[in-house]
Design an enzyme around this catalytic site. Structure first.
Site, PDB file in Angstrom:
ATOM      1  N   HIS A  75      56.590-128.379 -13.417  1.00 26.87           N
ATOM      2  CA  HIS A  75      57.194-127.667 -14.021  1.00 26.87           C
ATOM      3  C   HIS A  75      58.394-128.069 -14.896  1.00 26.87           C
ATOM      4  CE1 HIS A  75      60.342-124.995 -13.978  1.00 26.87           C
ATOM      5  NE2 HIS A  75      59.538-123.697 -14.273  1.00 26.87           N
ATOM      6  N   GLU A 112      50.292-122.728 -17.343  1.00 26.13           N
ATOM      7  CA  GLU A 112      51.421-121.967 -18.314  1.00 26.13           C
ATOM      8  C   GLU A 112      51.846-123.286 -19.252  1.00 26.13           C
ATOM      9  OE1 GLU A 112      54.928-121.174 -16.513  1.00 26.13           O
ATOM     10  OE2 GLU A 112      56.238-121.404 -18.288  1.00 26.13           O
ATOM     11  N   GLU A 135      48.291-120.955  -9.841  1.00 22.62           N
ATOM     12  CA  GLU A 135      49.300-121.546 -11.418  1.00 22.62           C
ATOM     13  C   GLU A 135      49.624-123.280 -11.364  1.00 22.62           C
ATOM     14  OE1 GLU A 135      53.531-121.861 -10.737  1.00 22.62           O
ATOM     15  OE2 GLU A 135      53.410-120.935 -13.226  1.00 22.62           O
ATOM     16  N   ASP A 171      52.178-124.902 -13.442  1.00 24.97           N
ATOM     17  CA  ASP A 171      52.706-125.277 -15.060  1.00 24.97           C
ATOM     18  C   ASP A 171      52.007-126.941 -15.722  1.00 24.97           C
ATOM     19  OD1 ASP A 171      55.099-123.060 -14.676  1.00 24.97           O
ATOM     20  OD2 ASP A 171      55.451-124.607 -12.993  1.00 24.97           O
ATOM     21  N   GLN A 176      49.043-118.764 -19.423  1.00 25.69           N
ATOM     22  CA  GLN A 176      50.671-117.788 -19.303  1.00 25.69           C
ATOM     23  C   GLN A 176      52.052-118.453 -20.462  1.00 25.69           C
ATOM     24  OE1 GLN A 176      53.178-117.658 -16.153  1.00 25.69           O
ATOM     25  NE2 GLN A 176      51.161-118.949 -15.773  1.00 25.69           N
ATOM     26  N   HIS A 191      52.519-119.735  -6.691  1.00 26.05           N
ATOM     27  CA  HIS A 191      53.614-120.541  -7.602  1.00 26.05           C
ATOM     28  C   HIS A 191      53.727-122.144  -7.654  1.00 26.05           C
ATOM     29  CE1 HIS A 191      57.405-120.322  -9.022  1.00 26.05           C
ATOM     30  NE2 HIS A 191      57.074-119.980 -10.163  1.00 26.05           N
ATOM     31  N   ARG A 192      52.763-122.706  -8.327  1.00 24.64           N
ATOM     32  CA  ARG A 192      53.215-123.965  -8.339  1.00 24.64           C
ATOM     33  C   ARG A 192      52.555-124.567  -7.243  1.00 24.64           C
ATOM     34  NH1 ARG A 192      59.130-125.012  -9.616  1.00 24.64           N
ATOM     35  NH2 ARG A 192      58.781-122.624 -11.138  1.00 24.64           N
TER      36      ARG A 192
HETATM   37  O1  G3P Z   1      54.829-118.611 -14.582  1.00 20.93           O
HETATM   38  C1  G3P Z   1      55.963-117.587 -13.718  1.00 20.93           C
HETATM   39  C2  G3P Z   1      56.756-118.214 -13.005  1.00 20.93           C
HETATM   40  O2  G3P Z   1      56.553-119.840 -12.913  1.00 20.93           O
HETATM   41  C3  G3P Z   1      57.775-118.173 -14.318  1.00 20.93           C
HETATM   42  O3  G3P Z   1      59.084-119.367 -14.383  1.00 20.93           O
HETATM   43  O4  G3P Z   1      59.772-121.451 -14.212  1.00 20.93           O
HETATM   44  O5  G3P Z   1      58.898-121.334 -12.107  1.00 20.93           O
HETATM   45  O6  G3P Z   1      58.083-121.596 -14.639  1.00 20.93           O
HETATM   46  P1  G3P Z   1      59.186-120.664 -13.608  1.00 20.93           P
HETATM   47 CA    CA Z   2      55.189-121.103 -14.346  1.00 25.81          CA
END
Ligand code: G3P
Ligand code: CA
Length: 278
Positions: free
Chosen positions: A60, A132, A45, A47, A168, A18-19
């Site tokens: 993000h 995303e 991931e 964003d 996503q 995540h990131r």
């Molecule tokens: O993309 C999954 C999760 O990361 C969604 O929340 O705000 O961290 O992008 P956010």
């Molecule tokens: Ca995300």
């Protein structure tokens, strides 16, 4: 409908950084992504935000304020109001050292924003990708730019055939738009904690299955009935964002297909995976 790219038949649990490995290093920086790769994750991931001059950057927030440091006339305010060259003047790592002194490292200072083009150029098909679309209503053209990069880096067919790229978004409109541009690319609908809004999971997930192959639910949504509804709809389930090993184990026991985590090392340990052998 599920296709070859999202078929669960040979699926293990996907470790989704995540990131990047953003629990250990500033999100969306080279150190965060490099660390995730060293940990042997399945997915990175990014964003995505789009700059004023149309570049997709791994970032993000819609605004620079939280994670950018530098000239205030440049490193604050909306990403969409700045060019890539302007944003490159901002340090996007120093905030992490300020906020997490116990995890601070000198190497995190003076990090510059990373583009999706640079990420694809560096690791291409050596890892799977989970971009995303953020803020898509404010930055039209983001979906076209994303597909152009996926194609230019030769990832499109692998995305269709084996889920090399899953796209996503929280925005159904963005996913519908992506579908209209290239119907075969796999899409995942993100769900916030209040997504059900009193509705039955079954109805919500069957509707999503008409335009996406998976869901990314806030972890609070996932329980046995949710999983049963997702399976009934033929959807992958990738909850976010889970850093506690006990909660990871609970979700794995429920049968999720993967987990977004800031600490991929913890999920690897739980799954008994050795990064060196992956
Ligand atoms: O993309 C999954 C999760 O990361 C969604 O929340 O705000 O961290 O992008 P956010
Ligand atoms: Ca995300």
């Amino acid at each position: 409908m599920p296709n070859a790219s999202t078929d669960r038949s040979d699926a293990g649990i996907s470790v989704i950084a995540h990131r990047g490995a953003s629990g250990h290093a500033p999100e969306h920086t080279w150190p965060a992504y490099e660390l995730a790769m060293e940990m042997g994750v399945d997915f990175l991931e990014p964003d995505l935000q789009m700059t004023r001059d149309g570049h997709l950057i791994a970032f993000h927030d819609a605004t620079l304020d939280r994670t950018a440091r530098g000239p205030t006339g440049i490193c604050t305010g909306p990403v969409a109001a700045r060019t890539l060259e302007e944003i490159r003047r901002c340090d996007v790592g120093r905030w992490f050292n300020e906020r997490y002194p116990e995890r601070a490292r000198a190497a995190f200072e003076d990090q510059r924003v990373v583009t999706l083009d640079e990420l694809f150029a560096r690791w291409g098909d050596r890892v799977r990708w989970y971009p995303e679309t953020k803020n898509p209503e404010e930055t039209p053209g983001m979906e076209e730019a994303l597909l152009e990069l996926i194609r230019r880096h030769g990832l499109r067919d692998a995305a269709v055939e084996r889920g090399q790229v899953l796209i996503q978004s929280f925005s159904p409109a963005s996913l519908h738009h992506l579908r209209s541009l290239d119907s075969e690319l796999p899409r995942v609908q993100l769900l916030p904690a209040d997504a059900m809004d009193g509705r039955q999971a079954e109805a919500v997930l069957h509707e999503i299955a008409t335009y996406a192959q998976g869901v990314g639910p806030n972890r609070a949504l996932v329980d046995a009935p949710f999983m049963a509804a997702a399976r009934g709809a033929g959807l992958l389930v990738h909850p976010w964002t889970v850093d506690d090993p006990g909660e990871m184990a609970h979700l794995v026991a429920l049968g999720v297909d993967g987990i977004f985590t800031n600490f991929p090392d913890r999920l690897n340990t739980l799954l008994g995976r050795d990064p060196q052998t992956r």
